[in-house]
Write an enzyme that holds these catalytic residues in place. Structure first.
Site: not given
Length: 257
Positions: A52, A77, A126, A201-202
């Site tokens: 991910e 990330d 994004d 997800t959040y």
């Protein structure tokens, strides 16, 4: 940097399921020891590897690890204070098929050998409406993914952004890529119990609360070549992203953007 962030970074450094190799570490010449050996030396199994990218808090990585114990999941990330949430949850629950890699996505080939990865998920990135090369589904990135994916490997994009969904679809058409599935509104086309809807997800929860539709596309980058290129097309920007983060947070969006 606040005390809370410092505490989280200290926790991350001690977690056995976290590997931290940001650019500042890589530039010193440190080599990642498990490239090509994630299955043998990290997970100690022969199961498929799923990444991910831009995992944020790691909700998707962790939940997929729970739901699919026959696969290995790695959340990637650069923001360790966010990743801390998923990493600590996975460690606490002893999810041996879940790991996290803190680094910039641009360096992904430093950590995975050709053909080592079976699937890539990109969840709510994004859309980078002004910078094509920074879009995680641009040809630049897709060529990176192709090099680490198995020959039948695929890339999944789940997004609230009509702009990024349109761009990704156009990029695939422009380069003759196989689009395996494309959905403009998963709530209309996917069953409630399907992981595509069940795992959130959040940021997905936030966008849903504001009335935005969630889009999904899965494709194969196998046909990309050195001559592949991003499509030169005009795409209408996402209007709700024209505000800064604070302003967007106060919006009560109820449209089918």
């Amino acid at each position: 940097m606040g005390k809370n962030k410092l505490a989280k970074f200290a926790d991350m450094a001690a977690l056995p399921n976290v590997y931290e190799y940001p650019f500042g570490v890589l530039r010193t010449g440190v080599q990642f020891p498990f490239r090509g050996e994630w299955r043998a030396k990290v997970f100690e199994n022969d199961a498929p590897i799923v990444l991910e990218l831009g995992c944020g808090r790691g909700e998707y990585t962790v939940e997929m690890g729970r739901m699919f114990p026959d696969k290995n999941f790695i959340g990637v990330d650069i923001k360790g204070n966010r990743m801390w949430t998923g990493a600590t949850t996975a460690h606490r629950e002893e999810l041996s098929n879940v790991a996290f890699l803190r680094t910039e996505i641009e360096f992904i080939e430093t950590f995975f050998a050709p053909g080592e990865v079976d699937e890539i998920w990109i969840t709510f990135p994004d859309p980078q409406m002004k910078k094509v090369r920074k879009r995680l589904t641009s040809v630049r990135f897709m060529q990176m993914y192709k090099r680490i994916l198995a020959s039948n490997g695929v890339v999944h994009l789940k997004t609230d952004s009509p702009f990024l969904y349109t761009f990704t679809s156009a990029m695939a058409r422009h380069n003759g890529l196989e689009v395996i599935r494309s959905i403009e509104d998963i709530d209309k086309e996917v069953d409630e119990e399907d992981p595509l809807r069940k795992i959130r997800t959040y940021y997905e929860s936030q966008w849903r609360e504001r009335g935005l539709t969630i889009k999904y596309i899965v494709l194969s980058p196998a046909l990309l070549t050195d001559h592949s290129e991003d499509p030169d097309i005009e795409i209408e920007p996402d209007s709700y992203r024209s505000f800064n983060r604070e302003r967007r947070g106060s919006l009560n969006l109820k449209s089918n953007i």
